[in-house]
Design an enzyme around this catalytic site. Structure first.
Site, PDB file in Angstrom:
ATOM      1  CE  LYS A 364      -3.911   2.308   0.292  1.00 60.13           C
ATOM      2  NZ  LYS A 364      -3.758   3.465   1.109  1.00 60.13           N
ATOM      3  CD  GLU A 371      -3.357   8.102  -4.048  1.00 56.63           C
ATOM      4  OE1 GLU A 371      -3.325   8.939  -3.115  1.00 56.63           O
ATOM      5  OE2 GLU A 371      -3.953   7.010  -3.970  1.00 56.63           O
TER       6      GLU A 371
END
Length: 494
Positions: A364, A371
């Site tokens: 993550k 991102e």
């Protein structure tokens, strides 16, 4: 010869209990008490069996764990086992099945069970065999891809020589490995054949903010029971303390955390270690740094409580569209929580068991670092479009990229939606917070000697945006004036 349980081990299949009346289409629903995934080594018994046990919330046993050290040493050296080696092992498996049936629990076991005599020893009313059957070529390819197992590929031929097909009187289902189905599809087929459905679970969910509250709603919509706790009395919580949460859950308990990284998660893990009991499970679904996962797992392990770390992505859209889940931890614990993951994930994909404890949050972290870079690139591109007189409508240009271009993405769709709601984004603040993940990613990259120039640049851009009165830029301006005579005027240089 004496078995590991102290009783004489049979040298031939026993006559009792005899085979239960069977049907090739298998028993249905409630009649199924224990499912034995059988087949040669490398056929995927353990993967499919653990996955199904997790979906059903049944007990799980891997027959290889019941082998005495002498059997393991023999197979590791490439020497096939004899029946004299196998009977004590099979007796131990029979005892596990008897305990499941006597306790009223239900279970999944994986066992090669190659010969009819072996299956007769394991058979009882409610026991169903699932044969993971495939050609030697298919299984050899699977076996070659497997690592860390004591069974060498050289013994595969001897296993096929021992394999005896199931008879019409043996209650069983069949999985055709040559079809190339995924483990999930294999389990879907088995559960449909046996008339079994995914079990509803009960869990406690700690942290009912934007993500946690939406996740609780999605889990409830899928039929799972959720007891919610949050420090805020206005959160819609069901209980007002962790102690009340633990008391409200059936054992073995499952508690999912959706809390800010750092002290809040640390304190909650420590409190749960005091409140929970052996066999319970804690899942950290927040954005904790992966470096903390091992310490959290150790705190809980001292209380014999399991731990999984789960990276969750999906934002406020996850309640409708589903969440991407990156899971770290022991495979058996992952299987146990699998019904929750399947309820939270999108209809197709969106779930990965990334590795051991820490792997979920590491994955993550990398996801969020990517991102950062993608959002920074979109922002810089939009800034450049606005800076030129050649493009009178930058918003329309960005919207055109949604169709047919190589940069079309969900983030681009969200940018277009934001531009439609606020053309030019004049109502948006000119700063973006550093939430931590990209910082951890850059630190990890330095430790591993992996260059991340895009992620680092996007991280520093966010940090710069937080400082309206920026000493760094004042130094840059002063030096430019000193060596080049440049002067800054209201954002322009001369």
């Amino acid at each position: 010869m004496t078995g590991s349980n102290g009783r004489p081990a049979p040298t031939r299949p026993p006559t009792a209990p005899g085979p239960a009346p069977g049907r090739s289409d298998s028993a249905q629903g409630e009649a199924v008490r224990v499912v034995v995934f059988m087949g040669v080594s490398g056929s995927g018994k353990t993967t499919a069996g653990a996955l199904m046990a997790g979906r059903l919330n049944w007990d799980f046993a891997e027959a290889d764990d019941f082998h005495p050290p002498a059997n393991v040493a023999k197979m590791s050296s490439g020497t096939p086992l004899t029946d004299d080696d196998r009977w004590p092992w099979l007796n131990r498996l029979r005892q596990w099945i008897e305990a499941e049936l006597a306790s009223g629990r239900r279970g999944v076991m994986t066992c090669s069970a190659l010969k009819r005599g072996y299956r007769d020893l394991l058979r009882a009313p409610g026991v169903v065999f699932v044969h993971m059957a495939g050609s030697p070529q298919t299984v050899e390819a699977r076996l070659g891809a497997r690592t860390g197992h004591f069974m060498p590929a050289s013994l595969l031929a001897s296993q096929y020589a021992d394999l005896e097909d199931l008879g019409p009187d043996e209650d069983h289902a069949l999985v055709d490995l040559d079809l190339g189905l995924s483990p999930q599809q294999e389990v879907d087929h088995v559960m449909a054949t046996l008339g079994l459905s995914t079990a509803a679970l009960s869990l406690g969910l700690v942290g009912l903010g934007r993500m946690g509250g939406n996740m609780a709603a999605r889990l409830r919509a899928a039929g799972h029971g959720v007891v919610g706790f949050d420090q805020s009395a206005d959160s819609g919580r069901d209980v007002d303390s962790l102690a009340a949460l633990s008391q409200a859950l059936p054992q073995p308990r499952l508690v999912w955390l959706m809390l800010p990284a750092g002290p809040a998660t640390d304190r909650t893990v420590e409190q749960l270690a005091e409140l929970l009991a052996p066999g319970d499970l804690v899942i950290d679904g927040g954005n904790s740094p992966y470096s903390q996962d091992q310490s959290h797992a150790q705190v809980l392990a001292r209380a014999e409580v399991g731990f999984l770390d789960v990276g969750v992505s999906g934002g406020v859209w996850g309640r409708q569209a589903g969440y991407a889940l990156m899971v770290g931890g022991d495979p058996a614990q992952v299987s146990r929580a699998r019904p929750l993951f399947e309820a939270l994930a999108p209809a197709q994909g969106g779930f990965v068991h990334a590795g051991p404890v820490g792997a979920g949050h590491f994955a993550k972290m990398v996801h969020n670092g990517i991102e950062y870079g993608m959002m920074q690139a979109l922002g810089e591109g939009y800034d450049l479009l606005r800076a030129t007189d050649l493009v009178p409508d930058p918003d329309a240009v960005v919207a055109s990229w949604q169709d047919g271009t190589v940069i079309r993405s969900w983030l681009l769709d969200l940018l277009v939606a934001a531009l439609r709601a606020d053309p030019g984004l004049s109502g948006q603040p000119d700063r973006a917070a550093d939430s931590g993940e990209a910082r951890w990613m850059v630190q990890s990259a330095l430790d591993l000697s992996v260059p991340l120039p895009v992620t680092a640049a996007s991280l520093y851009a966010r940090q710069t945006s937080q400082r309206a009165d920026n000493p760094t830029l004042r130094v840059v301006s002063a030096l430019r004036a000193q060596f080049g005579g440049h002067r800054e005027y209201a954002g322009l240089s001369a």
